[in-house]
Write a protein that holds these residues in place. Structure first.
Motif, PDB file in Angstrom:
ATOM      1  N   VAL A   1      13.728 -33.142  47.061  1.00 34.06           N
ATOM      2  CA  VAL A   1      13.171 -32.507  48.260  1.00 34.06           C
ATOM      3  C   VAL A   1      14.142 -32.628  49.431  1.00 34.06           C
ATOM      4  CG1 VAL A   1      11.358 -32.697  50.012  1.00 34.06           C
ATOM      5  CG2 VAL A   1      10.758 -32.714  47.586  1.00 34.06           C
ATOM      6  N   GLN A   2      14.722 -33.816  49.608  1.00 34.75           N
ATOM      7  CA  GLN A   2      15.606 -34.040  50.748  1.00 34.75           C
ATOM      8  C   GLN A   2      16.985 -33.407  50.567  1.00 34.75           C
ATOM      9  OE1 GLN A   2      15.473 -38.260  51.900  1.00 34.75           O
ATOM     10  NE2 GLN A   2      13.337 -38.305  51.227  1.00 34.75           N
ATOM     11  N   TYR A   3      17.363 -33.098  49.351  1.00 35.49           N
ATOM     12  CA  TYR A   3      18.612 -32.372  49.127  1.00 35.49           C
ATOM     13  C   TYR A   3      18.492 -30.936  49.634  1.00 35.49           C
ATOM     14  CZ  TYR A   3      22.328 -29.865  46.662  1.00 35.49           C
ATOM     15  OH  TYR A   3      23.411 -29.056  46.361  1.00 35.49           O
ATOM     16  N   TYR A   4      17.367 -30.322  49.343  1.00 39.47           N
ATOM     17  CA  TYR A   4      17.168 -28.926  49.717  1.00 39.47           C
ATOM     18  C   TYR A   4      16.580 -28.741  51.110  1.00 39.47           C
ATOM     19  CZ  TYR A   4      17.789 -27.764  44.743  1.00 39.47           C
ATOM     20  OH  TYR A   4      18.292 -27.611  43.471  1.00 39.47           O
ATOM     21  N   THR A   5      15.778 -29.716  51.571  1.00 40.88           N
ATOM     22  CA  THR A   5      15.011 -29.509  52.801  1.00 40.88           C
ATOM     23  C   THR A   5      14.946 -30.780  53.648  1.00 40.88           C
ATOM     24  OG1 THR A   5      12.840 -30.220  51.941  1.00 40.88           O
ATOM     25  CG2 THR A   5      13.509 -27.946  51.504  1.00 40.88           C
ATOM     26  N   VAL A   6      14.383 -30.610  54.835  1.00 46.21           N
ATOM     27  CA  VAL A   6      14.048 -31.743  55.697  1.00 46.21           C
ATOM     28  C   VAL A   6      12.523 -31.799  55.783  1.00 46.21           C
ATOM     29  CG1 VAL A   6      14.221 -32.760  57.998  1.00 46.21           C
ATOM     30  CG2 VAL A   6      16.173 -31.501  57.034  1.00 46.21           C
ATOM     31  N   PRO A   7      11.892 -32.822  55.204  1.00 46.98           N
ATOM     32  CA  PRO A   7      10.426 -32.887  55.195  1.00 46.98           C
ATOM     33  C   PRO A   7       9.864 -33.504  56.473  1.00 46.98           C
ATOM     34  CG  PRO A   7      11.328 -34.670  53.868  1.00 46.98           C
ATOM     35  CD  PRO A   7      12.502 -33.893  54.375  1.00 46.98           C
TER      36      PRO A   7
ATOM     37  N   LYS B   1      10.262 -25.559  41.365  1.00 55.11           N
ATOM     38  CA  LYS B   1      10.577 -24.167  41.020  1.00 55.11           C
ATOM     39  C   LYS B   1      11.082 -23.429  42.255  1.00 55.11           C
ATOM     40  CE  LYS B   1       8.370 -19.837  39.548  1.00 55.11           C
ATOM     41  NZ  LYS B   1       9.270 -19.465  38.449  1.00 55.11           N
ATOM     42  N   ILE B   2      10.369 -23.573  43.357  1.00 57.22           N
ATOM     43  CA  ILE B   2      10.758 -22.897  44.600  1.00 57.22           C
ATOM     44  C   ILE B   2      12.136 -23.357  45.062  1.00 57.22           C
ATOM     45  CG2 ILE B   2      10.204 -22.665  47.058  1.00 57.22           C
ATOM     46  CD1 ILE B   2       7.216 -22.933  46.207  1.00 57.22           C
ATOM     47  N   LEU B   3      12.375 -24.664  45.004  1.00 54.80           N
ATOM     48  CA  LEU B   3      13.625 -25.221  45.506  1.00 54.80           C
ATOM     49  C   LEU B   3      14.796 -24.919  44.578  1.00 54.80           C
ATOM     50  CD1 LEU B   3      12.314 -28.697  46.732  1.00 54.80           C
ATOM     51  CD2 LEU B   3      12.790 -26.669  48.124  1.00 54.80           C
ATOM     52  N   GLU B   4      14.622 -25.156  43.301  1.00 54.23           N
ATOM     53  CA  GLU B   4      15.722 -24.984  42.348  1.00 54.23           C
ATOM     54  C   GLU B   4      16.110 -23.522  42.155  1.00 54.23           C
ATOM     55  OE1 GLU B   4      14.365 -26.986  38.862  1.00 54.23           O
ATOM     56  OE2 GLU B   4      15.022 -28.971  39.570  1.00 54.23           O
ATOM     57  N   GLU B   5      15.136 -22.634  42.309  1.00 52.29           N
ATOM     58  CA  GLU B   5      15.436 -21.207  42.161  1.00 52.29           C
ATOM     59  C   GLU B   5      15.919 -20.584  43.464  1.00 52.29           C
ATOM     60  OE1 GLU B   5      12.133 -19.233  40.302  1.00 52.29           O
ATOM     61  OE2 GLU B   5      12.248 -20.499  38.492  1.00 52.29           O
TER      62      GLU B   5
ATOM     63  N   LYS C   1      11.589 -27.859  55.753  1.00 52.75           N
ATOM     64  CA  LYS C   1      12.491 -26.884  56.366  1.00 52.75           C
ATOM     65  C   LYS C   1      13.810 -26.874  55.590  1.00 52.75           C
ATOM     66  CE  LYS C   1      10.171 -25.652  60.186  1.00 52.75           C
ATOM     67  NZ  LYS C   1      10.603 -26.139  61.511  1.00 52.75           N
ATOM     68  N   PRO C   2      14.190 -25.737  55.017  1.00 52.99           N
ATOM     69  CA  PRO C   2      15.440 -25.671  54.236  1.00 52.99           C
ATOM     70  C   PRO C   2      16.647 -26.096  55.066  1.00 52.99           C
ATOM     71  CG  PRO C   2      14.114 -23.709  53.860  1.00 52.99           C
ATOM     72  CD  PRO C   2      13.450 -24.461  54.981  1.00 52.99           C
ATOM     73  N   ARG C   3      17.519 -26.841  54.443  1.00 52.10           N
ATOM     74  CA  ARG C   3      18.765 -27.248  55.109  1.00 52.10           C
ATOM     75  C   ARG C   3      19.682 -26.033  55.218  1.00 52.10           C
ATOM     76  NH1 ARG C   3      19.870 -32.741  55.519  1.00 52.10           N
ATOM     77  NH2 ARG C   3      18.455 -34.134  54.387  1.00 52.10           N
ATOM     78  N   THR C   4      20.315 -25.888  56.365  1.00 57.02           N
ATOM     79  CA  THR C   4      21.238 -24.779  56.576  1.00 57.02           C
ATOM     80  C   THR C   4      22.478 -25.281  57.307  1.00 57.02           C
ATOM     81  OG1 THR C   4      20.158 -24.201  58.677  1.00 57.02           O
ATOM     82  CG2 THR C   4      19.393 -23.060  56.688  1.00 57.02           C
ATOM     83  N   GLY C   5      23.565 -24.528  57.193  1.00 56.66           N
ATOM     84  CA  GLY C   5      24.777 -24.820  57.943  1.00 56.66           C
ATOM     85  C   GLY C   5      25.294 -26.226  57.750  1.00 56.66           C
ATOM     86  N   ASP C   6      25.595 -26.890  58.852  1.00 60.22           N
ATOM     87  CA  ASP C   6      26.150 -28.241  58.805  1.00 60.22           C
ATOM     88  C   ASP C   6      25.145 -29.268  58.302  1.00 60.22           C
ATOM     89  OD1 ASP C   6      28.498 -27.228  59.784  1.00 60.22           O
ATOM     90  OD2 ASP C   6      28.076 -27.747  61.875  1.00 60.22           O
TER      91      ASP C   6
END
Length: 303
Positions: A187-193, A148-152, A218-223
């Motif tokens: 999880v790995q699409y949205y963040t780095v665990p 829910k947190i990631l998809e939203e 940690k949410p993925r950002t930028g590059d």
């Protein structure tokens, strides 16, 4: 309780077995299995969670499932503000009248987090600025809450949670391993665990039957982001590929009621992605799935 501007922060005093037992007995509290309640009773673990979350004095923290407020006190001591969401109405008097009554920077909300608009909550309480999420998540609903947190796309700087060790292993699993699957990819699409600590059962009351792990996402950002043309299609493909993980990717795509690809279409997109016809989904990396998704999207599939 509302956020106070000039409160003097006291040191947390919960997180010890004797104090937890005293509070539970005072309020005649009974654990409910349906809520997956296992309260942390080890101060060292609580401190590890706060350190892992990298909470600063200007941060707002969103906590899901505060229980009797054990972790909440540690979060409130480190953060500017804490918003704690608790589903069990029996815990609200404990939180508001006892364990958190002197913490002016804590707000307790009695709601089911799965029914809430967390993005709206962040807009209202933190002017839309990213929050930090920290929680000892109920194990029975860990994955739905995280998804829910990631998809939203809830605005957050980090997500630090206590989860069942098996789930933590799945979150960071690599292609070709037994633990690798749809949760790993999401999880790995949205963040780095990153695993921060292992926690044995004796750190909880009551003791769970499994080991636990503190993990930070940690949410993925930028590059560092994985970009695809159609995010929803990507996850439709991933779900189809792992619906029967021992089947080939070809069969997964063909047999998916959600995708409804013909044999010829499945063969064509797999070949276009450069994969052998016999490849299984569990062998594909996140980047591989992203490439496959973009090929299907460019071809207007599924029609």
């Amino acid at each position: 309780m509302t956020s106070g501007e000039n409160q003097v922060k006291q040191k947390p005093w919960l997180g010890q077995p004797a104090k937890t037992i005293e509070i539970l007995q005072k309020y005649h509290f009974r654990f409910q299995k349906k809520y997956g309640q296992n309260f942390l009773i080890d101060p060292h673990v609580l401190e590890k969670i706060v350190r892992a979350a990298e909470i600063g004095e200007d941060d707002m923290v969103l906590e899901i499932g505060p229980g009797i407020g054990t972790l909440t006190q540690y979060l409130a001591y480190a953060a500017r503000e804490v918003c704690a969401i608790e589903i069990d109405r029996n815990l609200i008097p404990i939180l508001t009248e006892d364990t958190l009554k002197d913490w002016d920077n804590v707000t307790v909300i009695c709601r089911d987090v799965m029914d809430m608009d967390l993005c709206e909550l962040v807009r209202e309480r933190n002017n839309g600025r990213p929050v930090r999420i920290a929680a000892n998540l109920p194990y029975y609903i860990t994955t739905p809450i995280l998804m829910k947190i990631l998809e939203e796309h809830v605005p957050c700087r980090s997500i630090t949670v206590m989860v069942q060790s098996e789930v933590a292993d799945r979150m960071r699993a690599l292609p070709g391993t037994e633990e690798y699957g749809a949760l790993s990819l999401a999880v790995q699409y949205y963040t780095v665990p990153e695993v921060k600590a292992s926690v044995p059962p004796n750190c909880f009351m009551p003791r769970p039957n499994v080991g636990s792990t503190v993990i930070t996402l940690k949410p993925r950002t930028g590059d560092n982001r994985i970009c695809v043309r159609d995010e929803k299609l990507l996850f439709r493909i991933i779900r189809a590929s792992f619906a029967q993980r021992r089947k080939t990717l070809m069969n997964g795509l063909r047999n998916s009621a959600d995708l409804q690809l013909s044999k010829e279409q499945a063969e064509e997109v797999i070949a276009a992605a450069g994969f052998p016809a016999s490849v299984r989904g569990e062998k594909l990396s996140l980047e591989d799935f992203a490439a496959l998704s973009d090929i299907m999207s460019a071809r207007g599939l599924p029609s």
